[in-house]
Design a protein around this motif. Structure first.
Motif, PDB file in Angstrom:
ATOM      1  N   ARG A  79       0.842  -1.196   0.000  1.00 39.56           N
ATOM      2  CA  ARG A  79       0.000   0.000   0.000  1.00 39.56           C
ATOM      3  C   ARG A  79       0.878   1.248   0.000  1.00 39.56           C
ATOM      4  N   PHE A  80       0.546   2.197  -0.901  1.00 42.25           N
ATOM      5  CA  PHE A  80       1.264   3.455  -1.007  1.00 42.25           C
ATOM      6  C   PHE A  80       0.262   4.606  -1.014  1.00 42.25           C
ATOM      7  N   VAL A  81       0.736   5.785  -0.618  1.00 40.79           N
ATOM      8  CA  VAL A  81      -0.118   6.973  -0.522  1.00 40.79           C
ATOM      9  C   VAL A  81       0.346   7.985  -1.564  1.00 40.79           C
ATOM     10  N   THR A  82      -0.606   8.531  -2.332  1.00 41.75           N
ATOM     11  CA  THR A  82      -0.291   9.501  -3.372  1.00 41.75           C
ATOM     12  C   THR A  82      -0.317  10.924  -2.807  1.00 41.75           C
ATOM     13  N   MET A  83      -0.045  11.888  -3.689  1.00 40.74           N
ATOM     14  CA  MET A  83      -0.071  13.287  -3.291  1.00 40.74           C
ATOM     15  C   MET A  83      -1.459  13.710  -2.840  1.00 40.74           C
ATOM     16  N   GLU A  84      -2.498  13.037  -3.356  1.00 37.72           N
ATOM     17  CA  GLU A  84      -3.877  13.362  -3.004  1.00 37.72           C
ATOM     18  C   GLU A  84      -4.332  12.647  -1.729  1.00 37.72           C
ATOM     19  N   LYS A  85      -3.395  12.016  -1.043  1.00 39.55           N
ATOM     20  CA  LYS A  85      -3.705  11.261   0.178  1.00 39.55           C
ATOM     21  C   LYS A  85      -4.645  10.089  -0.116  1.00 39.55           C
ATOM     22  N   LYS A  86      -4.464   9.497  -1.282  1.00 38.05           N
ATOM     23  CA  LYS A  86      -5.259   8.328  -1.655  1.00 38.05           C
ATOM     24  C   LYS A  86      -4.366   7.096  -1.645  1.00 38.05           C
ATOM     25  N   ASP A  87      -4.915   6.005  -1.168  1.00 38.11           N
ATOM     26  CA  ASP A  87      -4.149   4.765  -1.064  1.00 38.11           C
ATOM     27  C   ASP A  87      -4.234   3.985  -2.374  1.00 38.11           C
ATOM     28  N   LEU A  88      -3.093   3.383  -2.740  1.00 36.08           N
ATOM     29  CA  LEU A  88      -3.019   2.513  -3.907  1.00 36.08           C
ATOM     30  C   LEU A  88      -2.295   1.226  -3.526  1.00 36.08           C
ATOM     31  N   ILE A  89      -2.748   0.123  -4.075  1.00 42.47           N
ATOM     32  CA  ILE A  89      -2.081  -1.160  -3.910  1.00 42.47           C
ATOM     33  C   ILE A  89      -1.285  -1.412  -5.188  1.00 42.47           C
ATOM     34  N   ILE A  90       0.056  -1.408  -5.072  1.00 44.80           N
ATOM     35  CA  ILE A  90       0.932  -1.483  -6.237  1.00 44.80           C
ATOM     36  C   ILE A  90       1.727  -2.786  -6.185  1.00 44.80           C
ATOM     37  N   ASP A  91       1.676  -3.505  -7.291  1.00 44.15           N
ATOM     38  CA  ASP A  91       2.437  -4.748  -7.464  1.00 44.15           C
ATOM     39  C   ASP A  91       3.542  -4.472  -8.478  1.00 44.15           C
ATOM     40  N   LEU A 132       5.998   8.345  -5.184  1.00 48.80           N
ATOM     41  CA  LEU A 132       4.542   8.348  -5.335  1.00 48.80           C
ATOM     42  C   LEU A 132       3.898   9.477  -4.549  1.00 48.80           C
ATOM     43  N   GLY A 133       4.536   9.885  -3.463  1.00 52.94           N
ATOM     44  CA  GLY A 133       3.996  10.991  -2.670  1.00 52.94           C
ATOM     45  C   GLY A 133       4.016  12.311  -3.397  1.00 52.94           C
ATOM     46  N   ARG A 134       4.753  12.400  -4.529  1.00 53.19           N
ATOM     47  CA  ARG A 134       4.807  13.635  -5.299  1.00 53.19           C
ATOM     48  C   ARG A 134       3.870  13.626  -6.504  1.00 53.19           C
ATOM     49  N   LEU A 135       3.136  12.524  -6.737  1.00 59.08           N
ATOM     50  CA  LEU A 135       2.282  12.402  -7.911  1.00 59.08           C
ATOM     51  C   LEU A 135       0.850  12.123  -7.493  1.00 59.08           C
ATOM     52  N   ASN A 136      -0.084  12.472  -8.395  1.00 59.50           N
ATOM     53  CA  ASN A 136      -1.483  12.134  -8.163  1.00 59.50           C
ATOM     54  C   ASN A 136      -1.801  10.818  -8.871  1.00 59.50           C
ATOM     55  N   VAL A 137      -3.011  10.333  -8.661  1.00 62.92           N
ATOM     56  CA  VAL A 137      -3.395   9.029  -9.211  1.00 62.92           C
ATOM     57  C   VAL A 137      -3.368   9.047 -10.730  1.00 62.92           C
ATOM     58  N   GLN A 138      -3.861  10.118 -11.327  1.00 60.40           N
ATOM     59  CA  GLN A 138      -3.894  10.193 -12.786  1.00 60.40           C
ATOM     60  C   GLN A 138      -2.486  10.163 -13.377  1.00 60.40           C
ATOM     61  N   GLY A 139      -1.568  10.886 -12.747  1.00 61.62           N
ATOM     62  CA  GLY A 139      -0.199  10.886 -13.233  1.00 61.62           C
ATOM     63  C   GLY A 139       0.469   9.534 -13.103  1.00 61.62           C
ATOM     64  N   ILE A 215      -1.718  -1.803 -10.676  1.00 58.10           N
ATOM     65  CA  ILE A 215      -2.120  -0.777  -9.719  1.00 58.10           C
ATOM     66  C   ILE A 215      -3.587  -0.996  -9.394  1.00 58.10           C
ATOM     67  N   ASN A 216      -3.874  -1.213  -8.135  1.00 60.52           N
ATOM     68  CA  ASN A 216      -5.246  -1.442  -7.685  1.00 60.52           C
ATOM     69  C   ASN A 216      -5.572  -0.506  -6.529  1.00 60.52           C
ATOM     70  N   LEU A 217      -6.839  -0.321  -6.324  1.00 62.40           N
ATOM     71  CA  LEU A 217      -7.313   0.422  -5.165  1.00 62.40           C
ATOM     72  C   LEU A 217      -7.539  -0.550  -4.009  1.00 62.40           C
ATOM     73  N   PRO A 218      -7.427  -0.084  -2.772  1.00 67.06           N
ATOM     74  CA  PRO A 218      -7.747  -0.956  -1.644  1.00 67.06           C
ATOM     75  C   PRO A 218      -9.179  -1.467  -1.723  1.00 67.06           C
ATOM     76  N   THR A 219      -9.411  -2.597  -1.095  1.00 66.43           N
ATOM     77  CA  THR A 219     -10.724  -3.237  -1.189  1.00 66.43           C
ATOM     78  C   THR A 219     -11.837  -2.323  -0.726  1.00 66.43           C
ATOM     79  N   GLU A 220     -11.631  -1.647   0.422  1.00 72.82           N
ATOM     80  CA  GLU A 220     -12.694  -0.782   0.936  1.00 72.82           C
ATOM     81  C   GLU A 220     -12.938   0.398   0.008  1.00 72.82           C
ATOM     82  N   VAL A 221     -11.860   0.917  -0.609  1.00 76.44           N
ATOM     83  CA  VAL A 221     -12.023   2.054  -1.524  1.00 76.44           C
ATOM     84  C   VAL A 221     -12.684   1.601  -2.815  1.00 76.44           C
TER      85      VAL A 221
END
Length: 340
Positions: A79-91, A132-139, A215-221
């Motif tokens: 799990r990683f956090v983006t600039m938008e404070k959104k969690d991503l599951i990255i493999d 990843l903390g310097r980028l948003n999800v779209q980027g 790149i996936n979103l967490p299950t709850e998200v």
């Protein structure tokens, strides 16, 4: 006696050669350890043995053979956090190889590949989290993905982050002051001894490539997003249904209006035709009456008789004999006068 001594000497030579000669297979490199220390040349560079047959001092020097091919390490999804404070599951996965056998041997406790992968994963996770903390999800998903992988690889190899990694790499090229054979057997230039302790070079490792597999979103998200998408689709479906019902009502009202207007028009036309027919009938009756009033009166009276004295008509009529309705029954002589 001489024969025995000669045989003993031959055995000793065979044993010495057995413990002195060693071979290194293709795709591997070797370093010599003398009393547990890496054997170095006059320039304090470790002696590296390429694939082939080599010789060492028996019982004093030992050979450590390391795999110099490109290794692939699969990372577990994290799990990683983006600039938008959104969690991503990255493999992701990493391709790496040994760049400095001496450093690698010392850093991994004797060339243990599992220990090397633990060190790589730790540094890679920190660098990827920072980038990843310097980028948003779209980027991350679209345009900046390849640049992200390049920055992470450069930052791991040089011990810096982001733009500093590329700048540091270009500066290090100026410090290439000696040549040696790389792990593929070709000549390459070596960076000076001033190696960033935070870089993979300090571990004797070079990161060849870094790639994100998924790149996936967490299950709850993802569940929340799916629910929101489902709600949006349901709202669109309800809007389409309501619009369809509205259009249906409009079409139904238009059809009812057309039916009513058509029936009214038909009724109006029928009344007009009926009125014209009645007028024509009255005109004919009037014309006939004007031409022969007596005959017209006779015809009308006979029809009245027919309607009044029907066979199944049980009505009782009480009429005076002097009534005009029965005049043709009382005076039959009038018929000749009508004909006249």
């Amino acid at each position: 006696m001489i024969r025995n001594v000669f045989s003993f000497i031959i055995c000793i030579i065979v044993v010495v050669l057995f413990f002195s000669l060693f071979t290194i297979e293709e795709g591997h490199k070797g370093i010599i350890l003398r009393f547990g220390k890496v054997l170095r040349d006059m320039d304090n560079n470790p002696l590296i043995y390429n694939p082939g047959l080599h010789i060492k001092i028996p019982f004093i020097e030992t050979i450590k053979i390391l795999d110099s091919r490109i290794q692939t390490m699969d990372n577990q999804a994290d799990r990683f956090v983006t600039m938008e404070k959104k969690d991503l599951i990255i493999d992701s996965y990493i391709k790496w190889r040994i760049s400095d056998l001496s450093r690698y041997y010392l850093a991994t406790g004797g060339g243990d590949i599992s220990q090397a992968e633990v060190l790589i994963k730790r540094k890679f996770s920190d660098r990827l989290r920072s980038e990843l903390g310097r980028l948003n999800v779209q980027g991350i998903v679209t345009d900046s993905r390849n640049r992200l992988m390049t920055d992470v690889r450069a930052s791991l190899n040089n011990g810096t982050s982001g733009e500093e990694a590329l700048t540091s790499f270009s500066k290090n090229i100026k410090n290439f002051n000696s040549e040696k054979y790389d792990i593929s057997g070709q000549k390459r230039y070596r960076i000076s001894d001033s190696v960033n302790p935070n870089s993979m070079a300090a571990l004797g490792i070079e990161i060849v490539d870094v790639r994100i597999k998924q790149i996936n979103l967490p299950t709850e998200v993802s569940d929340a997003i799916y629910q929101r998408m489902r709600a949006e689709r349901d709202a669109v479906a309800r809007r389409h249904r309501s619009q369809g019902r509205e259009e249906a009502e409009k079409l139904r009202a238009t059809a009812d209006y057309e039916v009513t207007r058509t029936l009214a028009e038909a009724k109006r036309q029928s009344l007009i035709v009926r009125g014209e027919a009645d007028a024509e009938t009255a005109k004919l009756y009037a014309t006939t009456f004007n031409e022969d009033p007596s005959f017209y009166s006779l015809i009308r009276t006979l029809r009245a008789y027919e309607n009044s004295f029907k066979k199944n008509n049980n009505d009782l009529m009480v009429l005076s004999t002097e009534t005009d309705f029965l005049r043709f029954m009382q005076s039959p002589q009038i018929l000749p006068s009508i004909n006249n």
